[in-house]
Design an enzyme around this catalytic site. Sequence first.
Site, PDB file in Angstrom:
ATOM      1  N   CYS A  77       0.799  -1.236   0.000  1.00  0.00           N
ATOM      2  CA  CYS A  77       0.000   0.000   0.000  1.00  0.00           C
ATOM      3  C   CYS A  77       0.824   1.275   0.000  1.00  0.00           C
ATOM      4  O   CYS A  77       0.726   2.101  -0.904  1.00  0.00           O
ATOM      5  CB  CYS A  77      -0.902   0.040   1.224  1.00  0.00           C
ATOM      6  N   HIS A 133      -2.367   6.855   4.153  1.00  0.00           N
ATOM      7  CA  HIS A 133      -1.282   5.879   4.385  1.00  0.00           C
ATOM      8  C   HIS A 133       0.085   6.361   3.907  1.00  0.00           C
ATOM      9  O   HIS A 133       0.931   5.555   3.493  1.00  0.00           O
ATOM     10  CB  HIS A 133      -1.619   4.519   3.756  1.00  0.00           C
TER      11      HIS A 133
END
Length: 523
Positions: A77, A133
Site C-alpha cells: 500500500c 497511508h
Amino acid sequence: ALIHSGSVMALPFLSAVFLCSFCAVLGSQQPHIVFILADDFGWYDVGFHGSEIRTPNLDKLSASGVRLDNYYVQPLCTPSRNQLMTGRYQIHTGMQHQIIWPCQPYCVPLDQKMLPQLMKEAGYATHMVGKWHLGMYKKDCLPTRRGFDTYFGYLTGSEDYFTHVRCVPISALNLTRCALDLRDGEEVATTYKGDYSTELFSQRATSIISKHTPTKPLFLYMALQAVHSPLQVPDRYLTPYSFIKDHHRQLYAGMVSAMDEAVGNITLALQQSGLWDNTVLIFSTDNGGQTLSGGSNWPLRGRKWSLWEGGVRGVGFVTSPLLKRPGTVSRELIHISDWLPTLVGLAGGSTNSTKPLDGFNVWNAISKGHASPRLELLHNIDPLYNDIAPCPGSEKKLTLAQVDSGDSWTKSGFNVSIHAAIRFSKWKLLTGYPGCDIWFPRPGHNSSSETRTSDVDPLKSVMLFDIENDPEERNEVSAQFPAVVEYLLDRLNHHQKSALPINFPNDDPKCDPGPKGAWGPWA
Ligand SMILES: *[C@@H]1O[C@H](CO)[C@@H](O)[C@H](O)[C@H]1NC(C)=O
Ligand SMILES: *[C@@H]1O[C@H](CO)[C@@H](O)[C@H](O)[C@H]1NC(C)=O
Ligand SMILES: *[C@@H]1O[C@H](CO)[C@@H](O)[C@H](O)[C@H]1NC(C)=O
Ligand SMILES: *[C@@H]1O[C@H](CO)[C@@H](O)[C@H](O)[C@H]1NC(C)=O
Ligand SMILES: *[C@@H]1O[C@H](CO)[C@@H](O)[C@H](O)[C@H]1NC(C)=O
C-alpha cells in the site's frame, strides 16, 4: 468540451458563446482527472480477467477505454501510493522497506513535491477521498498540507469499514489501542459510525463532483478502502454470490461488487454534472490481491507483499472521451510512478520543480498506442525485507537463497541475497527471497493439479524469467541467458548506488490517542 455538456446546450446561444469565450482564458481545455485507487484488488478479481466476481461497471468502462495489460504497481500500500504521489522509486525516498505503521514517526519526506501540489500549480481544484497511508505523525504530513484543497478519509492503512476504528498494539505501553480514524479536512469526523465506507466515500466523491464548477479543472483522488481486509460488507451485496462456497471469497466478492457500484456512481455523477466529456478517469489497484483475505491473482504467482507477478502486476485501465484509440488493450510497459508526469502533462503543468522523476509520461502510449518510453522498471531493492505472513515452506527457501548466493554472480558487485527485482523489456530478474512464491489455485478449483511448491522447483538467489512468454514465472532461465543476468545485476547495482538509506523508525508510544481520541498527528 463545454459545448457537449447538457447544461450548456440548454443555455441561450449568447450565454454559450459567452461561456466559451472563457474556455481559453480559464483553461477548460485542461481535462478533469479522476483517479480511483482500489486497495488489494487482485488480478483475478475483475470480470474482464475472467473472474467469477461480477464487475459490470469496471468491465464496461474499461471496454470503452484502454485496458492496461502490462501495468505494474508496488507490492504494498504505502509504496504504491508514495510513487503515485511523487513519481519516484522507493529507493529515492528512503521508503523501500514495508509500509508506514500507525505509530511510526515518519512520512513521505516533506521535500518531495506531491502530485496534487503540481496539479494545483496548473490551476486545478484538488480533492482527496479515502485512504492516505503516507504518514501522519505530524500535521505537515497530512493530505491537506501536501496539496489537497479538501480531504475526507482515514490516515492509517486499514480499519473497520463500519465503525472506522483501527486497533493498534503499542508494545511500549503494553496495550492495544482501538481508536477512530476518520477525518474531514484535519478535523476528526465522529458522526459516520455505521456508514459502510465504500458507500460513504463514493457519496463524498459524487458530492464533490456535483458541486464542482465545470470551468475549473478538477483533480479528484479517490482512494477506496475496498477491498482490503477486514472482510466486511452489507448483506445485500452477498446475494449474487451464494454459489461461492469459500466464505472469505464470498465476502470479498460482495466487497468487490460494492466497489464496482461505487465506480458506477462516480461515473454517473460525472456524466450528470456535464464533466464527463472532458474527463480522464483512471482506475488502478495499489498492489496484488491478498490470498489470505479472499483475493486472487490466478494464474499469476505469489501475492501482495511479494515481488512475483501476483504482487506487482496490477489491474488498471484508463477511460475517457479524449482517448484516441478507445476500446483497445495496451501491452506497453507502464508503472504507477508514471502517473505523475502523465497527469501533470495532461494538465499542461510542469514537473520542473520536482526532484528527478523515475516515472515517464505515458499518455501517448495509452491514448495513441505509441511505444512506451519506459524500457526498464525497478520493482524494488529492500535489504531489510521480511515476509510478515510467510506462506508454507518459505523459511526453507530463504535459507537456500542465502546458501548459494554470491558464487557466480559477484562481478556486478550487487549483493544477491538482497530482496530485489528489475524488469527490462520482457526480462525480469529477481534476487534474494522475493516473498511467498506459491501459485494459488483458481478460486473454486482444486489446488492439487495447479499448485507447485519449492519441493519441485527450489528458489535460487538469482532468477530470470521471460515475462512476455512466461507471465506465470514457471521457467527460470538464468542459466540460458548469462549476459542478460549480468546486465540486470549491473543495473540493480547502479540503482542501489542511488538509494537513500532506509528510513523505518521504531514506534513512538506518544502516538497513543488515549481511550477517547482518534489516530492522527501527535508530534
Ligand atoms: C501487560 O498487560 C498484561 C494484561 O493486562 C499483564 O498481564 C502483564 O503483566 C503486563 N506486562 C507488563 C510488562 O506490564
Ligand atoms: C450508488 O448509488 C445508489 C443510488 O444513489 C445508492 O443507493 C448506493 O448506495 C450507491 N452505492 C455506493 C457503493 O455508493
Ligand atoms: C521548465 O523547464 C523548461 C526547460 O528548462 C523550460 O523551457 C520551461 O519554460 C519550464 N517550465 C516552467 C513552467 O517553468
Ligand atoms: C548481503 O545482503 C544480506 C541481506 O540484506 C545481508 O544480510 C548481508 O550482510 C549482505 N552481505 C554483504 C557482504 O553485504
Ligand atoms: C480435489 O482433488 C482430490 C484428488 O483428486 C479429490 O479427492 C477431491 O474430491 C477434489 N476436491 C474438489 C473440491 O474438487
